[in-house]
Structure formats: structure tokens, C-alpha cells
Design a protein around this motif. Sequence first.
Motif, PDB file in Angstrom:
ATOM      1  N   SER A 120       0.822  -1.204   0.000  1.00 39.42           N
ATOM      2  CA  SER A 120       0.000   0.000   0.000  1.00 39.42           C
ATOM      3  C   SER A 120       0.861   1.260   0.000  1.00 39.42           C
ATOM      4  O   SER A 120       1.857   1.342   0.721  1.00 39.42           O
ATOM      5  CB  SER A 120      -0.911   0.022   1.227  1.00 39.42           C
ATOM      6  N   THR A 121       0.438   2.245  -0.779  1.00 37.76           N
ATOM      7  CA  THR A 121       1.088   3.561  -0.768  1.00 37.76           C
ATOM      8  C   THR A 121       0.081   4.690  -0.588  1.00 37.76           C
ATOM      9  O   THR A 121       0.461   5.856  -0.515  1.00 37.76           O
ATOM     10  CB  THR A 121       1.849   3.818  -2.084  1.00 37.76           C
ATOM     11  N   LYS A 122      -1.236   4.343  -0.492  1.00 34.05           N
ATOM     12  CA  LYS A 122      -2.268   5.376  -0.457  1.00 34.05           C
ATOM     13  C   LYS A 122      -3.319   5.108   0.623  1.00 34.05           C
ATOM     14  O   LYS A 122      -4.526   5.176   0.364  1.00 34.05           O
ATOM     15  CB  LYS A 122      -2.930   5.506  -1.831  1.00 34.05           C
ATOM     16  N   LYS A 260       1.682   7.234   6.750  1.00 35.81           N
ATOM     17  CA  LYS A 260       2.961   6.534   6.760  1.00 35.81           C
ATOM     18  C   LYS A 260       3.222   6.021   8.176  1.00 35.81           C
ATOM     19  O   LYS A 260       2.636   6.539   9.156  1.00 35.81           O
ATOM     20  CB  LYS A 260       4.076   7.468   6.297  1.00 35.81           C
TER      21      LYS A 260
END
Length: 285
Positions: A120-122, A260
Amino acid sequence: MKLIRYGEAGKEKIGVLIDGVRYDTSAYGGDYNEQFFEDNGLARLEEFVKANQGKLIAIAATERLGPPVARPSKIVCIGLNYAKHAQETNAKIPEEPIIFFKSTTALVGPNDAIVIPKNSTKTDWEVELALVICKKASYVSEEEAMDYVAGYCLHNDVSEREFQLERGGTWDKGKGCDTFAPLGPFLATPDEIEDVHNLRLWLKLNGETMQNGNTDDLIFGIPKLISYISQFMTLLPGDLVSTGTPAGVGLGFDPPIYLKPGDVLELGMDGLGTARQVVKAYAGS
């Protein structure tokens, strides 16, 4: 009343919150689940608490809080239900409620960690008002809809935007990851809330206010939502309905802001308490 569940995850005990003090109600028996709400548990619990006034055992403030209801049969969510949120995402104001689901395995306590999913980045946040159903609801009219509400909870509809919007399918892909439904700290019965359609709700990221809205901006109010959903599916006692989020989600910023590891979310709502969630990285294989 204000209902709580506390203790080790998956082994929570039941309790109540009275004048800011947590009390154990395990002697009542059972859990805050479908059977509890179906069997008029709220009224019987109230009688139990009154009969045991001065005898209930206080719970240590250090005890973990779990979600205030046990795992429901379903978590039904409403998308784009605040006018200002729809505007910030450049979405058309819905003509009918948008329905999606969160998996029940996403349910965690109000102060449990949020785990960013693998790849995941979002991952994003969404403070929301959730309601709990108290009796079986099928083809309910708007006029009688509020009779089906057991109470209200604070909910963070955590969302993974790539999974939700870019992976060739329904929103559910980005909504049901583990830890994506922190709920609580408590369930407040309707008599605890003066006007459910005039509640301030807010969320901070690392101390900075990101969301600061009010339920008076809801496009579809509580009676409409319960009635509408019940035309398409039967809502069971203990089911959760999450009513949408106000403006200020990470997706709405330019450029977008996503969670994050190490981030801290704090959120709250009038009459429904506050929650705090630390964001962690996925640590599996």
C-alpha cells in the motif's frame, strides 16, 4: 447508556461507562452482539445496572478498549454523503445513497494501531458517525427508521485509495483491510445524543486538524439511510451502518496526503468521545 467492551482482542468483556468511569458488567452475561440487541438487551442491561448500582466493579483506565459491539453480520457504509466531501473529490452529488461494505475482520478497538496493508502507498483516513441496528430491519419506512437505532459510535473508515479506485473493481477492495475499522470508544444510546444531525466531528493528523465537519452537512440523513438500505438487504441486530465522512481526507489535498508508519491520528465527535490510532507498517511476509 454508554456501552464498552474491554480487554484482550478477541476476548473482550462487556462494561458500561458512567460519569466517565468504566464499570464491568460481565455478570450480566453474554456479549454486545446480535443476540443481545435482538433480545431487548439494552433495556435489560439498563435494569441490571440500576439493580447493581454501587456494586459494579470499576475497570482500570489502563485496560484496552475493544470495539463497543462484537463482530456484526455486516458493516454497511455510505460513500460521498457529505456535500463538501463530494466537492473536494470532484464527485457529482449522489442522487441516491452510495453503498459499499467493510469486511467485519477490519473491526478493531478505538485506540488500536492501524496497519498499512502490504504493497500500500495510499492509505487514508475518514472520521465518521456510525450507528448500530437494534432489531431486524427490512423494507423500513423513513418514518419508523429511528426506532431501529440501538445507538451511535465514532468510526474511522480507513481506506486504501489505490485498492479502492485503481484496481479494477468495487470500493470494497480498499475498505476491508485488517484494522481498517477502528470503532468506539463506546456506543451511546440515542437518548445520550441531543441531535444526531448536528454533531461536530473532527480528525487530526500528527496534531494538525485535517477534518472539521458537522453532520448537518449530510446529504442523506439517518432515517433515509436506514430506510434506503433496508430496501436492498435485511439489516440484523448489531449491524453497523457508517454514514460517510466530511471534507478533509488525504485524497482531497493537492497533492494528496497519505498515511505513513509513525503517523498519529486523533479523532472525535460530539457526545461520542475520542480515539487515537498510531499507524504501523505491515510486518508480515
